[in-house]
Design a protein around this motif. Structure first.
Motif: not given
Length: 830
Positions: A511-523, A525-529
């Protein structure tokens, strides 16, 4: 070293995949490959050499200064492959005293005159003759031969080929022409006096200190390298070159090219000083060596080699002015070899198991350079292409740092290069740019002029970042494989939440340990998690406002080395193209729209994509248009025609011309005829092929005219193709000559069958035999790693295919000659 890698698809990649998988399975069970024990250390190597062009011999005298590494010793073992040893002696006060020795053709075992203590220097003298052509050695897929010293056309018998001498040391082949301890964890300074015909120039490591004309028409050039480097990085080059001079600060930067390429040498290599400045800026360490020269070698056995201060490139680097219109196809290799002068030359892998500290960095430097010089899209495209190369290599069972392998040559593969570079890309994203480049500085500074391993790299990063990175190095450097991800989305409008489920589906328990970003878009506008995956299946839930997100983009920076299935809707992908904006975001959207080409929204997006800001994606989008789809063919015609006429990038215009040919409309004849005369070989070649569909007679006429002019690349292939289809036996020399001159490549493999079909139509027995011999020469030039797959294909499908077509001609008037041809073909198809 930049590998020369071939993807021969004509016999099916499946066969290669199966062979690679079997090789990997075997590799894991082999004996541990230890770092070479250091009994004696090289200190300095002095050589005096001259060359016998008739025999392809080198006459050498070597003075090798060494010292015991720690423990006292009275013996010395030198690698000396295939030599004739004439004398071995100890040197003291200018006098030599013979020493006892044993020599088995590979190792020279010397009994010293006394026991020497650790650090006590001594010098041995060896008088010898190197006979590289009499040595039986094997190469690899990356380095196709390992005889160290190469005489190219030494007697001048090949009229279209210059006479040259060059050396190739990696992995352990310089000991064919220089007695040494041929291990990467050794370092030596050196000086070489080369006596050559006065008409030739020479190149070696370090600086040219003096030149002396001799009474017999020769000249002795004395080169001196006063900084230590690994034995495999020693180099000699001799030939009739033009030297185009450049500068980086107060240091020489020279380009050794064949004389006809002197006018374009700066267009090929001219970014070199800027690359040196760029690499200084990102590493914080200036180019360490005395000078930097680059030289071309005919019939070179790999792509290019980072000999310290004297990089050797294969002849494909020499591109004429029309080739360069389509872009410098060798630029990334130039960047790769230069960066080795930091990673590989300044700090060297202590063992071939740790090749990653050389090749992964040189590979990743191509991405870094493209990103800096040509923009982020270009860097991301390089990064993606290298990742794709690894994923297609069927190398999931191979560790990056690999202590178990059948042969050291096996380390030069898509894991050490492509995968390693992508791991560095992830590490850069994880620690941030500032920490990444500061860590590189720390690693290079700490290990300068030494040999190092991946653990030294880890320690350098940990010291700078304060982070424990054992998990990262254990997972990526000392482990194998890559994650395979299945990504899905569930929207809960009542709770105003979206849940992202990510599953790792790769085989096995890892099982790989994977740090990454999930971006949520409205139009827009982006919120990064920022998230971290640590389980086989994991869910990430995010709240959203009054409206459902237009896009949830997993791995927002597109840095993960993985295969993935992403359950986005077409609308999501279209939004991704418009607002996420990374190269891979847009490429993924193009793929999604191409799969849904009947959808009007997908068609609208593809119309945007064929005019993308980055030419690489314009090309890609055009390549995804299917002309058998009526909606695409009808809806894109005017767009394609406009691109064919006006796009600023010649390769994009060429791609558009190839699509425009599918319309088979006489109204495009003027465009095709005009484009045949374009300065770009790609545009000209595609236009010629397009013209054959509208006016075959005119296309043949144009091909006959163009064959009298220089032609390379796509134009040469297209001219040959027209002549193969519609020409006559009188065109044999052109068709055969061009095929023979093509370097080993996918393009040559694809040309093989058309050339064979042409030979089958030829009646003249001498020409048939010449053509068959040309195919046999191609078969024999294939690297050993691919021979077992490709030789049966060439024998059974290509050569015997010609014989089969000849059988149908036995009823004709030329039956006796035809039977002779068939028998000749059969004799060669073995």
């Amino acid at each position: 070293m930049k590998r020369k890698l071939f993807l021969f698809t004509a016999c099916g990649l499946l066969m290669l995949a199966q062979a690679n998988a079997q090789s990997e399975a075997t590799t894991q069970a082999l004996t541990y490959q230890a770092t070479a024990t250091k009994i004696n250390d090289l200190v300095h190597t002095k050589l005096e050499v001259s060359f016998d062009y008739d025999k392809s011999y080198m006459y050498g005298k070597a003075w090798i200064t060494l010292q015991p590494h720690f423990y006292e010793t009275d013996t010395l073992a030198l690698d000396a492959k295939g030599m004739e040893i004439k004398k071995v002696a100890i040197v003291k006060g200018g006098a030599t005293t013979p020493l006892k020795y044993e020599y088995d053709g590979w190792m020279l075992n010397i009994k010293l005159d006394k026991k020497y203590k650790g650090g006590e220097k001594y010098t041995v003298y060896v008088d010898y003759t190197a006979k590289p052509n009499e040595l039986k050695v094997k190469g690899s897929a990356a380095i196709t031969d390992a005889k160290g010293l190469y005489f190219i056309n030494p007697k001048g018998e090949e009229k279209d080929k210059p006479t040259q001498i060059w050396t190739q040391g990696e992995t352990e082949a310089n000991s064919v022409w220089c007695p040494t301890i041929d291990k990467p964890n050794q370092k030596t300074t050196d000086e070489i006096a080369m006596t050559v015909p006065a008409k030739y120039v020479t190149l070696s490591n370090g600086l040219l200190i003096s030149q002396k004309k001799n009474a017999d028409g020769t000249r002795t050039d004395y080169w001196k390298m006063d900084m230590p480097h690994a034995p495999y990085l020693m180099f000699m080059g001799v030939g009739d070159y033009s030297i185009v001079k450049d500068k980086y600060g107060n240091k020489e930067v020279n380009y050794y090219v064949e004389k006809e390429y002197e006018p374009v040498a700066r267009r090929i290599f001219g970014y070199t000083p800027e690359m040196m400045a760029f690499y200084k800026r990102i590493t914080g360490i200036d180019y360490a060596w005395q000078k930097y020269s680059q030289i071309i070698g005919r019939d070179y056995v790999s792509g290019a080699m980072e000999n310290t201060t004297a990089t050797l490139h294969q002849e494909s680097a020499q591109q004429d002015a029309r080739e360069l219109v389509d872009g410098n196809g060798w630029e990334s290799t130039i960047a790769h070899e230069l960066f080795h002068h930091w990673f590989g030359d300044l700090v060297t892998a202590e063992s071939w198991s740790n090749l990653t500290v050389n090749e992964s960095f040189a590979n990743y430097s191509e991405t870094l350079w493209d990103e800096y010089k040509h923009g982020k899209d270009a860097g991301d495209a390089q990064n993606y292409n290298d990742m794709h190369g690894y994923l297609q290599s069927n190398s999931e069972k191979k560790d990056l740092v690999r202590f178990y392998y059948a042969d050291k040559e096996d380390m030069f593969d898509a894991v050490s290069y492509n995968k390693g570079g992508r791991i560095l890309h992830m590490l850069r994203n994880y620690v941030g740019d500032s920490a990444f480049f500061r860590s590189l500085n720390n690693y290079l500074t700490t290990n300068k002029f030494k040999a190092a391993e991946a653990q030294n790299l880890r320690l350098a990063f940990e010291e700078v970042t304060g982070k424990d990175l054992n998990w990262f190095f254990n997972q990526w450097y000392y482990g194998a494989g890559h994650p395979k991800l299945n990504i899905s989305y569930a929207y809960d409008d009542a709770a105003k939440q979206v849940t992202v489920t990510v599953k790792q589906t790769q085989d096995g328990d890892k099982v790989f340990r994977l740090p990454f970003a999930i971006d949520v878009y409205n139009g827009s506008a982006k919120v990064r998690h920022s998230v971290e995956m640590t389980e086989r299946e994991q869910q990430f839930t995010f709240s959203y406002g009054s409206s459902k997100p237009d896009l949830v983009n997993v791995d927002g920076d597109k840095i993960l080395l993985c295969e993935k299935t992403d359950d986005k809707s077409l609308a999501n992908f279209i939004h991704q193209y418009k607002f996420a904006g990374n190269y891979l975001d847009r490429r993924e959207a193009i793929d999604a729209c191409a799969k849904n080409a009947d959808n009007t929204d997908a068609q609208a997006l593809l119309k945007l994509a064929v005019n993308d800001k980055y030419f690489g994606l314009r090309n890609y989008a055009l390549s995804k248009l299917k002309m058998d789809n009526t909606a695409i063919k009808d809806g894109f015609e005017s767009i394609i025609a406009n691109i064919a006429k006006t796009d600023k990038n010649s390769t994009v215009r060429a791609q558009a011309l190839s699509l425009l040919a599918a319309y088979n409309k006489p109204e495009y004849k003027t465009l095709f005829e005009k484009s045949v005369m374009d300065s770009s070989y790609s545009v000209s070649g595609q236009a010629l092929e397009a013209l054959t569909k509208i006016d075959p007679a005119l296309a043949l006429q144009k091909a006959q005219q163009l064959k009298a002019q220089p032609a390379k690349g796509k134009l040469m292939e297209s001219i040959s193709g027209v002549l193969i289809d519609a020409g006559s036996e009188a065109d044999f020399d052109y068709v055969a000559g061009n095929f023979a001159k093509m370097p080993l490549s996918q393009a040559k493999m694809e040309m093989l069958q058309p050339v064979a079909d042409y030979i089958a139509k030829v009646n003249n027995t001498a020409l048939v035999k010449k053509g068959v011999d040309m195919i046999v020469d191609f078969r024999e030039s294939i690297p050993a790693a691919y021979k077992s797959q490709l030789t049966p294909y060439i024998n059974n499908m290509v050569l015997m295919g010609i014989a089969g077509k000849k059988k149908a001609q036995l009823a004709g008037a030329n039956a006796t000659a035809t039977q002779e041809q068939i028998e000749y073909i059969r004799s060669k198809a073995k």
